[in-house]
Design a protein around this motif. Structure first.
Motif, PDB file in Angstrom:
ATOM      1  N   ASP A  91       0.891  -1.101   0.103  1.00 56.36           N
ATOM      2  CA  ASP A  91       0.032   0.157   0.137  1.00 56.36           C
ATOM      3  C   ASP A  91       0.875   1.273   0.021  1.00 56.36           C
ATOM      4  OD1 ASP A  91      -1.648   2.104   0.589  1.00 56.36           O
ATOM      5  OD2 ASP A  91      -2.997   0.885   2.038  1.00 56.36           O
ATOM      6  N   THR A  92       0.910   2.167  -1.158  1.00 62.58           N
ATOM      7  CA  THR A  92       1.740   3.146  -0.957  1.00 62.58           C
ATOM      8  C   THR A  92       1.351   4.240  -0.087  1.00 62.58           C
ATOM      9  OG1 THR A  92       0.104   4.291  -2.636  1.00 62.58           O
ATOM     10  CG2 THR A  92       2.074   3.034  -3.657  1.00 62.58           C
ATOM     11  N   ASN A  93       0.289   4.023   0.720  1.00 61.80           N
ATOM     12  CA  ASN A  93       0.046   4.993   1.868  1.00 61.80           C
ATOM     13  C   ASN A  93       0.659   4.506   3.034  1.00 61.80           C
ATOM     14  OD1 ASN A  93      -1.409   6.940   0.241  1.00 61.80           O
ATOM     15  ND2 ASN A  93      -2.943   5.391   0.188  1.00 61.80           N
TER      16      ASN A  93
ATOM     17  N   TYR B 133       9.092 -12.224   5.010  1.00 64.20           N
ATOM     18  CA  TYR B 133       8.048 -11.671   5.576  1.00 64.20           C
ATOM     19  C   TYR B 133       8.001 -10.102   5.366  1.00 64.20           C
ATOM     20  CZ  TYR B 133       7.012 -15.705   8.958  1.00 64.20           C
ATOM     21  OH  TYR B 133       6.825 -16.825   9.361  1.00 64.20           O
ATOM     22  N   ALA B 134       6.640  -9.483   5.151  1.00 64.64           N
ATOM     23  CA  ALA B 134       6.593  -8.307   4.936  1.00 64.64           C
ATOM     24  C   ALA B 134       5.943  -7.672   6.004  1.00 64.64           C
ATOM     25  CB  ALA B 134       5.813  -8.031   3.539  1.00 64.64           C
ATOM     26  N   PHE B 135       6.095  -6.448   6.538  1.00 61.87           N
ATOM     27  CA  PHE B 135       5.551  -5.969   7.724  1.00 61.87           C
ATOM     28  C   PHE B 135       4.801  -4.563   7.195  1.00 61.87           C
ATOM     29  CE2 PHE B 135       8.973  -8.573   9.071  1.00 61.87           C
ATOM     30  CZ  PHE B 135       8.244  -9.385  10.233  1.00 61.87           C
ATOM     31  N   GLU B 136       3.730  -4.455   7.243  1.00 61.54           N
ATOM     32  CA  GLU B 136       3.233  -3.172   6.515  1.00 61.54           C
ATOM     33  C   GLU B 136       2.358  -2.446   7.710  1.00 61.54           C
ATOM     34  OE1 GLU B 136       1.380  -2.317   2.482  1.00 61.54           O
ATOM     35  OE2 GLU B 136      -0.086  -3.354   3.660  1.00 61.54           O
ATOM     36  N   THR B 137       2.588  -1.186   7.850  1.00 61.38           N
ATOM     37  CA  THR B 137       1.624  -0.365   8.685  1.00 61.38           C
ATOM     38  C   THR B 137       0.098  -0.385   8.432  1.00 61.38           C
ATOM     39  OG1 THR B 137       2.313   1.527   7.803  1.00 61.38           O
ATOM     40  CG2 THR B 137       3.721   0.838   9.628  1.00 61.38           C
ATOM     41  N   VAL B 138      -0.581  -0.026   9.588  1.00 58.11           N
ATOM     42  CA  VAL B 138      -2.002   0.091   9.058  1.00 58.11           C
ATOM     43  C   VAL B 138      -2.485   1.648   9.644  1.00 58.11           C
ATOM     44  CG1 VAL B 138      -4.411  -0.558   9.819  1.00 58.11           C
ATOM     45  CG2 VAL B 138      -2.540  -2.273   9.553  1.00 58.11           C
ATOM     46  N   ASN B 139      -2.956   2.235   8.804  1.00 57.60           N
ATOM     47  CA  ASN B 139      -3.270   3.892   9.115  1.00 57.60           C
ATOM     48  C   ASN B 139      -2.131   4.390  10.007  1.00 57.60           C
ATOM     49  OD1 ASN B 139      -5.647   3.515   7.831  1.00 57.60           O
ATOM     50  ND2 ASN B 139      -6.690   2.469   9.777  1.00 57.60           N
ATOM     51  N   ILE B 140      -0.847   4.529   9.388  1.00 58.60           N
ATOM     52  CA  ILE B 140       0.215   5.081  10.131  1.00 58.60           C
ATOM     53  C   ILE B 140       0.104   6.546  10.398  1.00 58.60           C
ATOM     54  CG2 ILE B 140       1.627   5.407   8.094  1.00 58.60           C
ATOM     55  CD1 ILE B 140       3.014   4.230  11.408  1.00 58.60           C
TER      56      ILE B 140
END
Length: 103
Positions: free
Chosen positions: A42-44, A57-64
């Motif tokens: 997600d580019t955001n 593994y990928a770690f992606e923030t949620v609504n950072i």
């Protein structure tokens, strides 16, 4: 400096769907097993990567939020210890050779 406490939400039907939650902030980080499922960044959000044994593994923030951005690395380090792989090297880029970023 205060020490963050992290919690882990898991999906019993899919071990590749963990979410790291900070107890004291709004930080949430989704965990993806990139070798076992499709992952589209997600580019955001902020993405970091790491190998646990031989699995990526990928770690992606949620609504950072800006306030939480500095805690991402400590959340991933906590997760690495949780999965008994404290030597996890956190990578800033997706290391897959065939990974292309659309511009």
């Amino acid at each position: 400096m205060d020490h963050n406490v992290y919690l882990l939400a898991t999906d019993p039907k899919d071990p590749c769907r963990d979410v790291i939650h900070s107890r004291d902030t709004s930080l949430r980080v989704r965990v993806f097993c990139v070798d076992e499922e499709p992952f589209d960044a997600d580019t955001n959000e902020i993405q970091l990567y790491g190998y646990v044994k031989d699995k990526l593994y990928a770690f992606e923030t949620v609504n950072i939020t800006p306030e939480d951005a500095l805690d991402i690395v400590s959340a991933i380090q906590w997760y690495a210890k949780y999965v008994h792989y404290p030597e996890l090297e956190i990578l800033p880029e997706d290391p897959r050779r065939d990974h292309d970023v659309a511009i």
